[in-house]
Motif scaffolding. Sequence first.
Motif, PDB file in Angstrom:
ATOM      1  N   PHE A 198       0.872  47.162  59.127  1.00 51.74           N
ATOM      2  CA  PHE A 198      -0.096  47.512  60.173  1.00 51.74           C
ATOM      3  C   PHE A 198      -1.309  48.221  59.573  1.00 51.74           C
ATOM      4  CE2 PHE A 198      -1.712  50.766  63.079  1.00 51.74           C
ATOM      5  CZ  PHE A 198      -2.111  49.989  64.157  1.00 51.74           C
ATOM      6  N   SER A 199      -1.062  49.215  58.725  1.00 51.74           N
ATOM      7  CA  SER A 199      -2.171  50.008  58.174  1.00 51.74           C
ATOM      8  C   SER A 199      -3.040  49.183  57.233  1.00 51.74           C
ATOM      9  CB  SER A 199      -1.633  51.255  57.458  1.00 51.74           C
ATOM     10  OG  SER A 199      -0.820  50.906  56.362  1.00 51.74           O
ATOM     11  N   THR A 200      -2.439  48.312  56.424  1.00 58.03           N
ATOM     12  CA  THR A 200      -3.236  47.519  55.494  1.00 58.03           C
ATOM     13  C   THR A 200      -4.026  46.430  56.221  1.00 58.03           C
ATOM     14  OG1 THR A 200      -1.282  46.144  55.012  1.00 58.03           O
ATOM     15  CG2 THR A 200      -1.761  47.957  53.499  1.00 58.03           C
ATOM     16  N   ILE A 201      -3.460  45.834  57.272  1.00 56.19           N
ATOM     17  CA  ILE A 201      -4.208  44.844  58.051  1.00 56.19           C
ATOM     18  C   ILE A 201      -5.364  45.513  58.783  1.00 56.19           C
ATOM     19  CG2 ILE A 201      -4.097  43.239  59.988  1.00 56.19           C
ATOM     20  CD1 ILE A 201      -2.866  42.134  57.472  1.00 56.19           C
ATOM     21  N   VAL A 202      -5.153  46.710  59.309  1.00 55.34           N
ATOM     22  CA  VAL A 202      -6.245  47.471  59.913  1.00 55.34           C
ATOM     23  C   VAL A 202      -7.363  47.655  58.898  1.00 55.34           C
ATOM     24  CG1 VAL A 202      -6.922  49.763  60.740  1.00 55.34           C
ATOM     25  CG2 VAL A 202      -4.901  48.646  61.679  1.00 55.34           C
ATOM     26  N   ALA A 203      -6.986  47.987  57.666  1.00 50.14           N
ATOM     27  CA  ALA A 203      -7.992  48.209  56.618  1.00 50.14           C
ATOM     28  C   ALA A 203      -8.778  46.946  56.302  1.00 50.14           C
ATOM     29  CB  ALA A 203      -7.305  48.719  55.347  1.00 50.14           C
ATOM     30  N   MET A 204      -8.130  45.785  56.353  1.00 54.04           N
ATOM     31  CA  MET A 204      -8.801  44.532  56.038  1.00 54.04           C
ATOM     32  C   MET A 204      -9.754  44.084  57.137  1.00 54.04           C
ATOM     33  SD  MET A 204      -5.692  42.354  54.289  1.00 54.04           S
ATOM     34  CE  MET A 204      -6.690  40.905  53.952  1.00 54.04           C
ATOM     35  N   LEU A 237     -20.095  36.922  53.126  1.00 55.48           N
ATOM     36  CA  LEU A 237     -19.443  36.936  51.817  1.00 55.48           C
ATOM     37  C   LEU A 237     -18.452  38.090  51.697  1.00 55.48           C
ATOM     38  CD1 LEU A 237     -22.437  36.121  49.419  1.00 55.48           C
ATOM     39  CD2 LEU A 237     -20.394  34.711  49.784  1.00 55.48           C
ATOM     40  N   ALA A 238     -18.876  39.266  52.154  1.00 57.43           N
ATOM     41  CA  ALA A 238     -18.022  40.441  52.023  1.00 57.43           C
ATOM     42  C   ALA A 238     -16.766  40.312  52.869  1.00 57.43           C
ATOM     43  CB  ALA A 238     -18.795  41.700  52.410  1.00 57.43           C
ATOM     44  N   TYR A 239     -16.907  39.791  54.097  1.00 58.09           N
ATOM     45  CA  TYR A 239     -15.733  39.689  54.968  1.00 58.09           C
ATOM     46  C   TYR A 239     -14.751  38.629  54.462  1.00 58.09           C
ATOM     47  CZ  TYR A 239     -12.850  39.662  59.125  1.00 58.09           C
ATOM     48  OH  TYR A 239     -11.784  39.756  59.988  1.00 58.09           O
ATOM     49  N   GLY A 240     -15.279  37.483  54.052  1.00 59.43           N
ATOM     50  CA  GLY A 240     -14.395  36.405  53.617  1.00 59.43           C
ATOM     51  C   GLY A 240     -13.793  36.611  52.243  1.00 59.43           C
ATOM     52  N   ALA A 241     -14.391  37.486  51.435  1.00 58.86           N
ATOM     53  CA  ALA A 241     -13.934  37.667  50.053  1.00 58.86           C
ATOM     54  C   ALA A 241     -12.485  38.116  49.983  1.00 58.86           C
ATOM     55  CB  ALA A 241     -14.843  38.678  49.347  1.00 58.86           C
ATOM     56  N   THR A 242     -12.108  39.061  50.839  1.00 62.31           N
ATOM     57  CA  THR A 242     -10.740  39.576  50.805  1.00 62.31           C
ATOM     58  C   THR A 242      -9.731  38.490  51.099  1.00 62.31           C
ATOM     59  OG1 THR A 242     -11.442  41.805  51.405  1.00 62.31           O
ATOM     60  CG2 THR A 242      -9.157  41.239  51.844  1.00 62.31           C
ATOM     61  N   PHE A 243     -10.000  37.689  52.111  1.00 62.13           N
ATOM     62  CA  PHE A 243      -9.042  36.663  52.507  1.00 62.13           C
ATOM     63  C   PHE A 243      -8.983  35.535  51.479  1.00 62.13           C
ATOM     64  CE2 PHE A 243     -10.555  38.737  56.387  1.00 62.13           C
ATOM     65  CZ  PHE A 243      -9.338  39.174  56.907  1.00 62.13           C
ATOM     66  N   LEU A 244     -10.099  35.249  50.813  1.00 58.44           N
ATOM     67  CA  LEU A 244     -10.103  34.233  49.770  1.00 58.44           C
ATOM     68  C   LEU A 244      -9.226  34.653  48.604  1.00 58.44           C
ATOM     69  CD1 LEU A 244     -11.176  31.662  48.406  1.00 58.44           C
ATOM     70  CD2 LEU A 244     -13.123  33.015  47.587  1.00 58.44           C
ATOM     71  N   ALA A 276      -6.918  36.934  48.558  1.00 58.85           N
ATOM     72  CA  ALA A 276      -5.530  37.089  49.003  1.00 58.85           C
ATOM     73  C   ALA A 276      -4.825  35.744  49.074  1.00 58.85           C
ATOM     74  CB  ALA A 276      -5.504  37.775  50.365  1.00 58.85           C
ATOM     75  N   ALA A 277      -5.528  34.712  49.561  1.00 62.39           N
ATOM     76  CA  ALA A 277      -4.925  33.380  49.647  1.00 62.39           C
ATOM     77  C   ALA A 277      -4.607  32.826  48.265  1.00 62.39           C
ATOM     78  CB  ALA A 277      -5.865  32.435  50.391  1.00 62.39           C
ATOM     79  N   LEU A 278      -5.505  33.046  47.306  1.00 61.92           N
ATOM     80  CA  LEU A 278      -5.314  32.496  45.964  1.00 61.92           C
ATOM     81  C   LEU A 278      -4.199  33.195  45.206  1.00 61.92           C
ATOM     82  CD1 LEU A 278      -9.052  32.006  44.882  1.00 61.92           C
ATOM     83  CD2 LEU A 278      -7.435  30.251  45.623  1.00 61.92           C
ATOM     84  N   THR A 279      -3.985  34.481  45.475  1.00 60.66           N
ATOM     85  CA  THR A 279      -3.016  35.242  44.688  1.00 60.66           C
ATOM     86  C   THR A 279      -1.649  35.380  45.359  1.00 60.66           C
ATOM     87  OG1 THR A 279      -3.890  37.310  45.624  1.00 60.66           O
ATOM     88  CG2 THR A 279      -4.787  36.587  43.511  1.00 60.66           C
ATOM     89  N   ALA A 280      -1.502  34.987  46.631  1.00 59.91           N
ATOM     90  CA  ALA A 280      -0.225  35.147  47.335  1.00 59.91           C
ATOM     91  C   ALA A 280       0.945  34.485  46.609  1.00 59.91           C
ATOM     92  CB  ALA A 280      -0.346  34.614  48.763  1.00 59.91           C
ATOM     93  N   PRO A 281       0.811  33.226  46.123  1.00 63.73           N
ATOM     94  CA  PRO A 281       1.947  32.636  45.392  1.00 63.73           C
ATOM     95  C   PRO A 281       2.291  33.401  44.116  1.00 63.73           C
ATOM     96  CG  PRO A 281       0.400  30.935  46.087  1.00 63.73           C
ATOM     97  CD  PRO A 281      -0.275  32.246  46.310  1.00 63.73           C
ATOM     98  N   ARG A 333     -14.320  43.998  47.881  1.00 64.42           N
ATOM     99  CA  ARG A 333     -13.532  43.258  48.873  1.00 64.42           C
ATOM    100  C   ARG A 333     -12.670  42.188  48.203  1.00 64.42           C
ATOM    101  NH1 ARG A 333     -12.312  44.170  54.078  1.00 64.42           N
ATOM    102  NH2 ARG A 333     -12.711  42.009  54.650  1.00 64.42           N
ATOM    103  N   LEU A 334     -13.211  41.542  47.171  1.00 62.27           N
ATOM    104  CA  LEU A 334     -12.385  40.623  46.378  1.00 62.27           C
ATOM    105  C   LEU A 334     -11.226  41.364  45.735  1.00 62.27           C
ATOM    106  CD1 LEU A 334     -15.104  38.427  44.611  1.00 62.27           C
ATOM    107  CD2 LEU A 334     -13.293  37.566  46.101  1.00 62.27           C
ATOM    108  N   LEU A 335     -11.513  42.555  45.207  1.00 60.37           N
ATOM    109  CA  LEU A 335     -10.473  43.370  44.575  1.00 60.37           C
ATOM    110  C   LEU A 335      -9.393  43.766  45.582  1.00 60.37           C
ATOM    111  CD1 LEU A 335      -9.575  44.883  41.971  1.00 60.37           C
ATOM    112  CD2 LEU A 335     -10.844  46.867  42.853  1.00 60.37           C
ATOM    113  N   ALA A 336      -9.818  44.085  46.808  1.00 61.69           N
ATOM    114  CA  ALA A 336      -8.850  44.460  47.837  1.00 61.69           C
ATOM    115  C   ALA A 336      -7.884  43.311  48.130  1.00 61.69           C
ATOM    116  CB  ALA A 336      -9.577  44.881  49.114  1.00 61.69           C
ATOM    117  N   GLY A 337      -8.411  42.093  48.204  1.00 63.85           N
ATOM    118  CA  GLY A 337      -7.543  40.944  48.414  1.00 63.85           C
ATOM    119  C   GLY A 337      -6.654  40.655  47.225  1.00 63.85           C
TER     120      GLY A 337
END
Length: 398
Positions: free
Chosen positions: A24-30, A58-65, A67-72, A114-118
Motif C-alpha cells: 500500500f505505502s509503495t504504491i501510494v509513493a508511485m 516521461l517522469a510518470y511513465g519512467a517508473t512503470f517502464l 518496473a516492468a522490465l525488471t520484474a522477471p 523515477r527510473l531508479l524508483a522502478g
Amino acid sequence: MEQIAAPDAQIWKRNLWVCVLGSFSTIVAMTLLLPFLPLYVQQLGVTEPAAIARWSGLAYGATFLSAALTAPLWGRLADRYGRKLMLIRASLGMAIAMALIGMATAPWQLVALRLLAGLLGGYASGSTILVASQTPKAQTGWALGVLSSGIMAGNVVGPLLGGVLPPLIGIRHTFWLTGGVIFLAFLATTFLLQEQPRQPAAQARTDGESGAVNHRVVRLMWLSGMLLIFANMSIEPIITLYVGQFVQGQQATTVMAGLVMAAAALGSILSAPRLGKLADRIGHWRVLSAGLLACALLLIPQAFISAAWQLVALRFLMGMALGGLLPCVTAIIRHSVPEGQVGRMLGYSTSAQYIGQVSGPLTGGFVAGAFGMQPVFLLTAAVMLLCGAVNWQQSRRY
C-alpha cells in the motif's frame, strides 16, 4: 502436529499483513505525484507548456517502464536468494529513491530518479510472490485477494494524497514524508516478516507440485492478466470526454469523471477478498472464467448509457467482477509451476500486466479518435468475451 500448525498460521498471516501495508505505502509513493507532477516540473525550471507536458509524461511513465522490465529479474532472484530479501531491497530502495526525488534540481534528474524508483522497487510484485508461495493452498485466493485490495487502495489513495499534501507541507516535503513512511515499511519487513523454509523437492511433489512448468496454462494466465488490466484502463483517455456528454459544466464533469474512476477501484477493493475466498472453495478457474464473462457483459451497456450515474454504477459492478480475478491468475500460476520457479513466472506475469496498463489507454485513445467513444466499450467487451471463453474451455480440463 497441531502445535506446529498454529505458529505456521500465525507466520503466514503476519507476513500477509506486513506485505499489504508495505505494498500500500509503495504504491501510494508511485502514484501520489500525478496531481502535482506538472507543478514540480515547473519548479525545476521548465516554463514552456508543451515541455512541461513532455517532461511530466516521461517522469510518470519512467517508473512503470523500469518496473516492468525488471520484474522477471527480481522474481528470479527471489527464487534463488529468498523472497524476504527482495522485499527488504525494494522497500529500502524505494525509501531512498523517494527522498532523492524530493532533492531533484532539474527535470532530467526527476526522470532518472523515477527510473531508479522502478528499478529498485517492485515491493508489490515481490509481496505477491511471497504470499502466493507461503500461503496454504486452500487459502491462497483469499490471501491474494486481501493483498490485491491493499494494492488497489494504494492506487486510489496515492493521487488523493498528492492533491492534499503539497498545499499543506510543500512538494519536496511530500516526497520526504513518503520516503519516511516507506522506511517504516522497510523496518516492518526486516523485523516482522518471517520467510518460512522451502519444501524439499520430494515433499513438494508429494503435495502435488509438478516438477515441470505447465507452459500452456502459465502463458494463458499471462495473457488473461494483461487483458484484465487492459479492460480496466481502456476508457481512461476518454472518460472525461464521455462523461461530459451527460453532465453540464467543467467542474461537474471533472467530479463525475473522478467518481467513475473511483467506482471501479472501490468495487475491486470490496470484492477481491470475497472472490478470492470463493475461488478457494469452488476453484480459481471457475471464478476467473465467470468474472471475465461478467466483465464483458457489463461493458456493453456502458456504451449506451443515458446518464452519468449509470456509468458510475456499471463501473462499480465491473470493478466487483474484476476484483478477485488477478488473485485467481496468480493462484493458478502458483499451482502450475514448481517451487523454484514461482518468482520468475510471477515476475513475467507482472510485466504482462504492465503491458496491459500501457496498451489499454493507447488502444482506447486510438479507437475513440478513429471510430468514436462507444466502440471502445464494445471492442473491450469482445476481447473480454473471447478471453473468458478460452479460460472456460481450458478450465474444463482441470
